[in-house]
Design a protein around this motif. Sequence first.
Motif, PDB file in Angstrom:
ATOM      1  N   ALA A  20       4.948   3.607  -7.193  1.00  0.00           N
ATOM      2  CA  ALA A  20       3.742   4.227  -7.751  1.00  0.00           C
ATOM      3  C   ALA A  20       2.861   3.178  -8.413  1.00  0.00           C
ATOM      4  N   ASP A  22       0.353   2.015 -11.270  1.00  0.00           N
ATOM      5  CA  ASP A  22       0.097   2.393 -12.664  1.00  0.00           C
ATOM      6  C   ASP A  22      -1.368   2.747 -12.909  1.00  0.00           C
ATOM      7  N   CYS A  24      -3.936   3.841 -10.387  1.00  0.00           N
ATOM      8  CA  CYS A  24      -4.563   4.953  -9.657  1.00  0.00           C
ATOM      9  C   CYS A  24      -3.591   6.072  -9.302  1.00  0.00           C
ATOM     10  N   GLU A  25      -2.332   5.915  -9.691  1.00  0.00           N
ATOM     11  CA  GLU A  25      -1.288   6.911  -9.428  1.00  0.00           C
ATOM     12  C   GLU A  25      -1.008   7.112  -7.936  1.00  0.00           C
ATOM     13  N   TYR A  26      -1.440   6.147  -7.092  1.00  0.00           N
ATOM     14  CA  TYR A  26      -1.091   6.226  -5.669  1.00  0.00           C
ATOM     15  C   TYR A  26       0.421   6.053  -5.530  1.00  0.00           C
ATOM     16  N   ARG A  27       1.025   6.846  -4.648  1.00  0.00           N
ATOM     17  CA  ARG A  27       2.472   6.787  -4.464  1.00  0.00           C
ATOM     18  C   ARG A  27       2.816   6.516  -2.999  1.00  0.00           C
TER      19      ARG A  27
END
Length: 275
Positions: A20, A22, A24-27
């Motif tokens: 993940a 930190d 943009c919260e892209y996972r």
Amino acid sequence: RVVYHLLACRTARLGGHVEACDACEYRRVAYNSCRDRHCPKCQAALRARWLEARQRDLLPVEYFHGVFTLPSEVADVALQNKRVVYEMLFRCAWETLQAVAANPKRLGATLGVLMVLHTWGQTLTHHPHVHCVIPGGGLSADGRWVGCRPGYLLPVKVLSRLFRGKFVAALEHAHRSGKLQLRGRLEPLSDADAFARWCQELRHREWVVYAKRPFGGPEQVLKYLARYTHRVAIANRRIVDVGAEHVSFRYKDYARGQSERTMTLPHTEFLRRFL
């Protein structure tokens, strides 16, 4: 078991983890590797460490690339007696190099050799041979360094014939000792007289031994060997097409000056060779 590992590699079957960001919260889901030494997608880190360690061993001298190859008839016996015959291959190749190098008319020194076994060819057929990375010189009896002539280590024809003699003698000893299992179409060789005639035919053949300066230096030979010490016999990049019934892959045709060609095989034959 190997096939299961290859099929499961980097899929949900082996589990995984979530990466993940930190900011943009892209996972992203990353699946685990199988780490099987036969997998074309794994072992890169181990291979790099092996290569680095071998390169640290290199001396500031000229190096040579040697190859000792078993004839196809002996390869058939090796397929049924892997541990026995491959041990012979290493030992006889090593003894041959040492015996010729120790001759004062040749080098008069004890060599150091790195050997790596290959059991396949470019088309994935059974083709046992051992690669040697050999420094251009060795130690004399009193510990002095003795260098070879520039560009020349040892006579190939002498190496070939001595290797042939040592290996056939080792085969005969293994047969007398009952260490060889000969099944299927090799079963007639279980008879002592038939085996003796077979060995006599081997003595009249020329065996392939190669010993030349490595193109690009010893580092290039080590990189070549590293592809096989920690990777499988064929990389994904060599597979050019997978059809409904056939697989096509690239290979180097050494008989035609290493020109690159394409071979197409039915699925079952490709898998048979691979396994």
